[in-house]
Scaffold this motif. Structure first.
Motif, PDB file in Angstrom:
ATOM      1  N   TRP A  27       1.412  -1.447   0.234  1.00  0.00           N
ATOM      2  CA  TRP A  27      -0.564  -0.210  -0.280  1.00  0.00           C
ATOM      3  C   TRP A  27       0.796   1.614   0.641  1.00  0.00           C
ATOM      4  O   TRP A  27       0.734   1.864  -0.671  1.00  0.00           O
ATOM      5  N   ALA A  28       2.239   1.278   0.923  1.00  0.00           N
ATOM      6  CA  ALA A  28       2.455   2.079   0.428  1.00  0.00           C
ATOM      7  C   ALA A  28       3.362   2.689  -0.293  1.00  0.00           C
ATOM      8  O   ALA A  28       3.793   3.556  -0.696  1.00  0.00           O
ATOM      9  N   ILE A  29       4.179   1.645  -1.176  1.00  0.00           N
ATOM     10  CA  ILE A  29       4.320   1.487  -3.135  1.00  0.00           C
ATOM     11  C   ILE A  29       3.385   2.098  -3.627  1.00  0.00           C
ATOM     12  O   ILE A  29       3.675   3.326  -4.523  1.00  0.00           O
ATOM     13  N   LEU A  31       0.819   4.350  -3.376  1.00  0.00           N
ATOM     14  CA  LEU A  31       0.691   5.554  -2.814  1.00  0.00           C
ATOM     15  C   LEU A  31       1.582   6.402  -3.159  1.00  0.00           C
ATOM     16  O   LEU A  31       1.515   6.969  -4.138  1.00  0.00           O
ATOM     17  N   GLY A  32       2.607   5.800  -2.994  1.00  0.00           N
ATOM     18  CA  GLY A  32       3.898   6.277  -3.151  1.00  0.00           C
ATOM     19  C   GLY A  32       4.318   6.618  -4.555  1.00  0.00           C
ATOM     20  O   GLY A  32       4.865   7.501  -5.485  1.00  0.00           O
ATOM     21  N   SER A  33       4.215   5.576  -5.605  1.00  0.00           N
ATOM     22  CA  SER A  33       4.051   5.141  -6.843  1.00  0.00           C
ATOM     23  C   SER A  33       3.494   6.457  -7.362  1.00  0.00           C
ATOM     24  O   SER A  33       3.402   7.193  -8.054  1.00  0.00           O
ATOM     25  N   CYS A  90       0.723   3.574   6.411  1.00  0.00           N
ATOM     26  CA  CYS A  90       0.942   3.007   5.270  1.00  0.00           C
ATOM     27  C   CYS A  90       1.077   4.416   4.634  1.00  0.00           C
ATOM     28  O   CYS A  90       1.726   4.893   3.503  1.00  0.00           O
ATOM     29  N   GLY A  94       3.951   6.279   2.314  1.00  0.00           N
ATOM     30  CA  GLY A  94       3.748   6.294   1.247  1.00  0.00           C
ATOM     31  C   GLY A  94       4.134   7.731   1.016  1.00  0.00           C
ATOM     32  O   GLY A  94       4.590   7.926  -0.129  1.00  0.00           O
ATOM     33  N   ALA A  98       6.976   8.982  -1.618  1.00  0.00           N
ATOM     34  CA  ALA A  98       6.472   9.337  -2.294  1.00  0.00           C
ATOM     35  C   ALA A  98       7.673  10.837  -2.400  1.00  0.00           C
ATOM     36  O   ALA A  98       8.022  10.973  -4.200  1.00  0.00           O
TER      37      ALA A  98
END
Length: 216
Positions: A27-29, A31-33, A90, A94, A98
């Motif tokens: 979920w972090a990746i 959102l960050g992506s 998350c 995230g 980002a």
């Protein structure tokens, strides 16, 4: 003879923690992506107009992640935002991802030669078509190794969510260590699980990168 109090149930408990680690990473990746892709394009195409954004992202890159967890968790309690610790983990991870992915995307876009972009425009491609068919495919290949390293980094950084009460892999291992007092064995097993998860991600990334090269 080797004797231990570590049981199969303890191992399953570690795997449950590893599953939480993978969910946080996913979920972090995600959102960050998405955020990093948008911010990175803005930073590459509108560098002066997005200077305030760059300053904000610098803050998230500079402040230690543990401090961000503690501050955000305290802030949501003060303001009265009703979200659980997992969501906090998350969100913070995230935003952190980002902030780094923005620079990865920006450098990928800027790596595309300006002469190539000018040639595509001279062939009749619009600005949007130039971005879609020329800039983004080339920038993706440049940015992909950095993105993959970011995934592996975030996976390890999930260990810090233990400070806001989330039982991920490291927190699970510490719970077992407290009970059976065998830190060397338990931490070796936890480290091996981290290694296996990272190895799988790295191998999948290497396979995807190889497929790109074969399609050239």
């Amino acid at each position: 003879m080797f004797d231990t109090s570590f049981t199969w149930n303890d191992f399953l408990y570690l795997l449950d923690g590893a599953w939480v680690t993978l969910q946080l990473t996913f979920w972090a990746i995600l959102l960050g992506s998405f955020a990093g892709l948008l911010f990175g394009l803005l930073r590459a195409l509108l560098p002066r107009a997005t200077l305030p954004l760059a300053w904000v992202l610098d803050v998230f890159r500079s402040v230690p992640l543990l401090i961000q967890f503690v501050l955000f968790n305290s802030f949501k309690s003060i303001v009265g935002i009703d979200i659980n610790a997992f969501a906090v983990g998350c969100i913070v991870l995230g935003i952190y991802a980002a902030a780094y992915f923005t620079e990865i995307v920006r450098s990928g876009v800027l790596s595309v030669p300006f002469t190539l972009r000018r040639a595509s425009r001279s062939l009749g491609l619009s600005y949007v078509q130039d971005l879609r068919y020329i800039v983004l495919p080339m920038a993706t290949r440049v940015a992909f190794p950095g993105w993959l390293n970011l995934v592996l980094s975030v996976m390890k950084d999930t260990a810090l969510v233990m400070w806001i009460g989330i039982v991920e892999l490291l927190r699970a291992s510490q719970t077992i260590v407290t009970r059976i007092q065998e830190p060397l064995l338990v931490l070796c097993i936890a480290g091996l699980i981290y290694y296996v998860m990272s190895l799988v991600v790295a191998q999948l990334g290497a396979r995807l990168e190889k497929r790109w090269q074969e399609n050239d």
